[in-house]
Design a protein around this motif. Sequence first.
Motif, PDB file in Angstrom:
ATOM      1  N   LYS A 165       0.817  -1.218   0.000  1.00 48.58           N
ATOM      2  CA  LYS A 165       0.000   0.000   0.000  1.00 48.58           C
ATOM      3  C   LYS A 165       0.852   1.271   0.000  1.00 48.58           C
ATOM      4  CE  LYS A 165      -4.618   0.845   1.895  1.00 48.58           C
ATOM      5  NZ  LYS A 165      -5.354   0.033   0.941  1.00 48.58           N
ATOM      6  N   GLY A 166       2.003   1.223  -0.697  1.00 48.15           N
ATOM      7  CA  GLY A 166       2.863   2.389  -0.787  1.00 48.15           C
ATOM      8  C   GLY A 166       3.732   2.633   0.422  1.00 48.15           C
ATOM      9  N   TYR A 221      -0.246  10.398  -5.877  1.00 45.67           N
ATOM     10  CA  TYR A 221       0.850  10.777  -6.771  1.00 45.67           C
ATOM     11  C   TYR A 221       0.765  10.000  -8.082  1.00 45.67           C
ATOM     12  CZ  TYR A 221       5.436  11.821  -8.635  1.00 45.67           C
ATOM     13  OH  TYR A 221       6.453  12.237  -9.461  1.00 45.67           O
ATOM     14  N   PHE A 222       0.432   8.721  -8.006  1.00 47.88           N
ATOM     15  CA  PHE A 222       0.286   7.908  -9.211  1.00 47.88           C
ATOM     16  C   PHE A 222      -0.838   8.457 -10.095  1.00 47.88           C
ATOM     17  CE2 PHE A 222       2.554   5.184  -6.369  1.00 47.88           C
ATOM     18  CZ  PHE A 222       3.307   4.335  -7.163  1.00 47.88           C
ATOM     19  N   ILE A 223      -1.926   8.867  -9.454  1.00 50.55           N
ATOM     20  CA  ILE A 223      -3.072   9.388 -10.200  1.00 50.55           C
ATOM     21  C   ILE A 223      -2.729  10.727 -10.843  1.00 50.55           C
ATOM     22  CG2 ILE A 223      -5.458  10.183 -10.000  1.00 50.55           C
ATOM     23  CD1 ILE A 223      -5.744   8.191  -7.642  1.00 50.55           C
ATOM     24  N   ILE A 227       0.770   7.572 -13.796  1.00 48.35           N
ATOM     25  CA  ILE A 227       1.760   6.503 -13.899  1.00 48.35           C
ATOM     26  C   ILE A 227       1.241   5.263 -13.178  1.00 48.35           C
ATOM     27  CG2 ILE A 227       3.736   8.053 -14.099  1.00 48.35           C
ATOM     28  CD1 ILE A 227       4.314   7.539 -11.133  1.00 48.35           C
ATOM     29  N   THR A 228       1.786   4.124 -13.552  1.00 47.89           N
ATOM     30  CA  THR A 228       1.417   2.862 -12.905  1.00 47.89           C
ATOM     31  C   THR A 228       2.550   2.305 -12.053  1.00 47.89           C
ATOM     32  OG1 THR A 228       2.128   1.614 -14.856  1.00 47.89           O
ATOM     33  CG2 THR A 228      -0.201   2.246 -14.734  1.00 47.89           C
ATOM     34  N   ASN A 229       3.782   2.773 -12.309  1.00 43.17           N
ATOM     35  CA  ASN A 229       4.939   2.269 -11.571  1.00 43.17           C
ATOM     36  C   ASN A 229       5.856   3.408 -11.158  1.00 43.17           C
ATOM     37  OD1 ASN A 229       4.882  -0.888 -11.920  1.00 43.17           O
ATOM     38  ND2 ASN A 229       4.382  -0.024 -13.916  1.00 43.17           N
ATOM     39  N   ASN A 255       4.124  -0.617  -7.573  1.00 51.27           N
ATOM     40  CA  ASN A 255       3.063  -0.630  -8.574  1.00 51.27           C
ATOM     41  C   ASN A 255       1.776  -0.115  -7.948  1.00 51.27           C
ATOM     42  OD1 ASN A 255       0.636  -2.154  -9.989  1.00 51.27           O
ATOM     43  ND2 ASN A 255       2.310  -2.088 -11.466  1.00 51.27           N
ATOM     44  N   VAL A 256       1.004   0.633  -8.721  1.00 54.12           N
ATOM     45  CA  VAL A 256      -0.208   1.242  -8.177  1.00 54.12           C
ATOM     46  C   VAL A 256      -1.194   0.189  -7.672  1.00 54.12           C
ATOM     47  CG1 VAL A 256      -1.411   1.330 -10.403  1.00 54.12           C
ATOM     48  CG2 VAL A 256      -1.949   3.024  -8.620  1.00 54.12           C
TER      49      VAL A 256
END
Length: 264
Positions: A165-166, A221-223, A227-229, A255-256
């Motif tokens: 979960k990041g 941040y991914f959103i 990005i996905t990675n 990975n997201v």
Amino acid sequence: MRKILISCSILILLSGCVQDPSPATLETSTKKSEELPNEYNEKIALLENTVPKEESYFFQTKEFKIYLPYAVDFIDISKIELFSDGNLVAEIPNQESIQLQDKHILVLQANKRINHFDSVTLTDAHDNHIEIPVGDYYYEGQSSDDTIPNNKEAFIRSKHYKQAKGSLIYTIEFTKVEGANIQFSVPASIQKIASVEEQKTISETADTITYEFRIDIPKEYFIDQDITNLNLELKAEQINNSLRKTIFKAFIPINVDEYSIKAP
């Protein structure tokens, strides 16, 4: 990811004598020379049409790795060029400075500082230029390599890593050295993205000392970056007075999709 067996044809000249290649080398050489153009072009198109949605953050180094989405061992690479937003930032023309690891990881030796690139161009033996988008690679800071006397150098006794979960938690036990400090860090750009907790000393004996280092990267941040990675490098440095040496490095991919996993 499809795995393809890799081998190299090596011609060795010693005192005017030619050493015959092994059967495995002959087989691979024949396979490459007889490979159908359509099959070769299809593999190239797969690489060139890649749409990577990832960012990678590393410390400056003379040897760096590029993680490609597909195997490239079928390409006889003679030169590699690195581009940032369409501008050439480095050219690596010497085959001795180009290695291939696990069929899809380029290991390159650079003789100049590189801050960013987002695509690579491979030149093959037929002078074809193969342009491959690789996502954003950022290089910051530096890795220290001072010489520390052997009797003053700390060593890793054990390490444990949890990620979900990041949230990333590294726990590492080092041998204890009087007068030495261990300092963990990630590239400066990651510190702006993530919540970085100050490292903790969680246990200490007469001979060892154990640290915990944690960072948390928000899913937002991914959103926001689409990005996905996200890949990052973690390092630990030993500091003895004015001497500083990197004694541990870790490559950490995120990975997201892992944000659906319970955090550690």
